[in-house]
Design a protein around this motif. Structure first.
Motif, short mmCIF file in Angstrom:
data_model
loop_
_atom_site.label_atom_id
_atom_site.label_comp_id
_atom_site.label_asym_id
_atom_site.label_seq_id
_atom_site.Cartn_x
_atom_site.Cartn_y
_atom_site.Cartn_z
N VAL A 39 26.57 50.54 -31.51
CA VAL A 39 27.63 50.20 -31.59
C VAL A 39 27.93 48.66 -31.81
CG1 VAL A 39 29.95 50.09 -30.01
CG2 VAL A 39 28.58 52.12 -30.15
N SER A 40 28.74 48.20 -32.56
CA SER A 40 28.88 46.84 -32.98
C SER A 40 29.48 46.14 -31.67
CB SER A 40 29.83 46.42 -34.13
OG SER A 40 28.98 46.86 -35.19
N GLY A 41 29.02 44.96 -31.13
CA GLY A 41 29.39 44.17 -30.35
C GLY A 41 31.27 43.88 -30.16
N TYR A 42 31.59 43.46 -31.43
CA TYR A 42 33.07 43.48 -31.68
C TYR A 42 33.91 44.69 -31.45
CZ TYR A 42 32.83 45.70 -36.24
OH TYR A 42 32.72 46.33 -37.31
N LEU A 43 33.47 45.71 -31.52
CA LEU A 43 33.86 47.18 -31.20
C LEU A 43 34.00 47.21 -29.65
CD1 LEU A 43 32.74 49.39 -33.90
CD2 LEU A 43 34.94 48.47 -33.86
N GLU A 44 33.02 46.84 -29.08
CA GLU A 44 32.98 46.77 -27.51
C GLU A 44 34.17 45.74 -26.94
OE1 GLU A 44 28.93 46.28 -26.65
OE2 GLU A 44 28.38 48.43 -26.96
N ALA A 45 34.11 44.54 -27.30
CA ALA A 45 34.95 43.69 -26.96
C ALA A 45 36.33 44.24 -27.20
CB ALA A 45 34.71 42.59 -27.73
N ALA A 46 36.54 44.83 -28.22
CA ALA A 46 38.09 45.23 -28.36
C ALA A 46 38.43 46.61 -27.43
CB ALA A 46 38.27 45.62 -29.78
N ALA A 47 37.41 47.29 -27.19
CA ALA A 47 37.62 48.26 -26.02
C ALA A 47 37.81 47.79 -24.66
CB ALA A 47 36.49 49.26 -26.09
N ILE A 48 36.90 46.62 -24.28
CA ILE A 48 37.14 46.14 -22.99
C ILE A 48 38.14 45.35 -22.91
CG2 ILE A 48 36.15 44.67 -21.43
CD1 ILE A 48 33.28 45.16 -22.79
N CYS A 49 38.79 44.84 -23.80
CA CYS A 49 40.13 44.18 -23.30
C CYS A 49 41.17 44.65 -24.49
CB CYS A 49 39.97 42.64 -23.55
SG CYS A 49 41.49 41.71 -23.33
N THR A 50 42.06 45.37 -24.12
CA THR A 50 42.99 46.04 -24.87
C THR A 50 44.34 45.97 -24.41
OG1 THR A 50 42.88 48.19 -23.93
CG2 THR A 50 41.53 47.80 -25.87
N PRO A 51 45.55 45.80 -25.11
CA PRO A 51 45.40 45.30 -26.67
C PRO A 51 44.73 43.68 -27.00
CG PRO A 51 47.67 45.25 -26.12
CD PRO A 51 46.65 45.59 -24.71
N SER A 52 43.95 43.85 -27.85
CA SER A 52 43.52 42.36 -28.03
C SER A 52 42.99 42.18 -29.48
CB SER A 52 42.24 42.08 -27.06
OG SER A 52 41.24 42.91 -27.60
N TYR A 53 42.80 41.00 -29.91
CA TYR A 53 42.06 41.01 -31.30
C TYR A 53 40.86 39.85 -31.14
CZ TYR A 53 45.02 36.78 -31.13
OH TYR A 53 45.52 35.66 -30.75
N LEU A 54 39.91 39.86 -31.98
CA LEU A 54 38.75 38.92 -32.00
C LEU A 54 39.34 37.63 -32.65
CD1 LEU A 54 35.68 41.04 -33.18
CD2 LEU A 54 36.18 40.02 -31.09
N PHE A 56 38.86 33.06 -32.82
CA PHE A 56 38.34 31.97 -32.76
C PHE A 56 36.99 31.90 -33.39
CE2 PHE A 56 40.49 32.93 -28.42
CZ PHE A 56 41.41 31.98 -28.83
N ASP A 57 35.92 31.43 -33.12
CA ASP A 57 34.76 31.20 -33.86
C ASP A 57 34.12 32.22 -34.58
OD1 ASP A 57 34.81 28.66 -33.01
OD2 ASP A 57 33.33 28.78 -31.39
N TYR A 58 33.97 33.49 -33.92
CA TYR A 58 33.40 34.68 -34.49
C TYR A 58 34.54 35.30 -35.60
CZ TYR A 58 31.62 39.26 -35.03
OH TYR A 58 31.06 40.35 -35.84
N ALA A 59 35.70 35.13 -35.80
CA ALA A 59 36.62 35.54 -36.83
C ALA A 59 36.26 34.56 -37.86
CB ALA A 59 38.07 35.64 -36.48
N LEU A 60 36.43 33.30 -37.91
CA LEU A 60 36.19 32.24 -38.52
C LEU A 60 34.93 32.40 -39.38
CD1 LEU A 60 37.79 29.22 -36.70
CD2 LEU A 60 38.60 30.42 -38.66
N SER A 61 33.87 32.69 -38.64
CA SER A 61 32.63 32.89 -39.04
C SER A 61 32.30 34.07 -40.11
CB SER A 61 31.46 33.01 -37.76
OG SER A 61 30.05 33.19 -38.39
#
Length: 83
Positions: A39-54, A56-61
């Motif tokens: 499972v990709s880390g960004y999917l886990e991040a979205a599941a941990i904190c909902t509703p949310s979006y990725l 800052f730096d990660y999205a820009l990268s």
């Protein structure tokens, strides 16, 4: 999905707890477990904190807007209203 897979057990919650103790699954938060490293880390991040979006730096990268690669996921969300 994990609980559905363990319906054959009398106490599926206890089986999940034992699996977490043996590090067969990783508890991310209450009732949210990771069963594999596929499972990709960004999917886990979205599941941990909902509703949310990725954000800052990660999205820009990801979109090639900054030259350095970001390895940290930052979830942004609006303040939650509590009743």
């Amino acid at each position: 999905m994990l609980k559905q897979d363990l319906t054959a057990y009398k106490a599926p919650d206890m089986k999940i707890k034992r699996m977490a103790d043996r590090r067969e699954v990783i508890k991310l938060k209450k009732n949210l477990y990771e069963t594999g490293s596929t499972v990709s880390g960004y999917l886990e991040a979205a599941a941990i904190c909902t509703p949310s979006y990725l954000s800052f730096d990660y999205a820009l990268s990801c979109h090639g807007l900054i030259p350095e690669g970001a390895k940290i996921y930052t979830s942004a969300t609006c303040p939650k209203r509590k009743k």
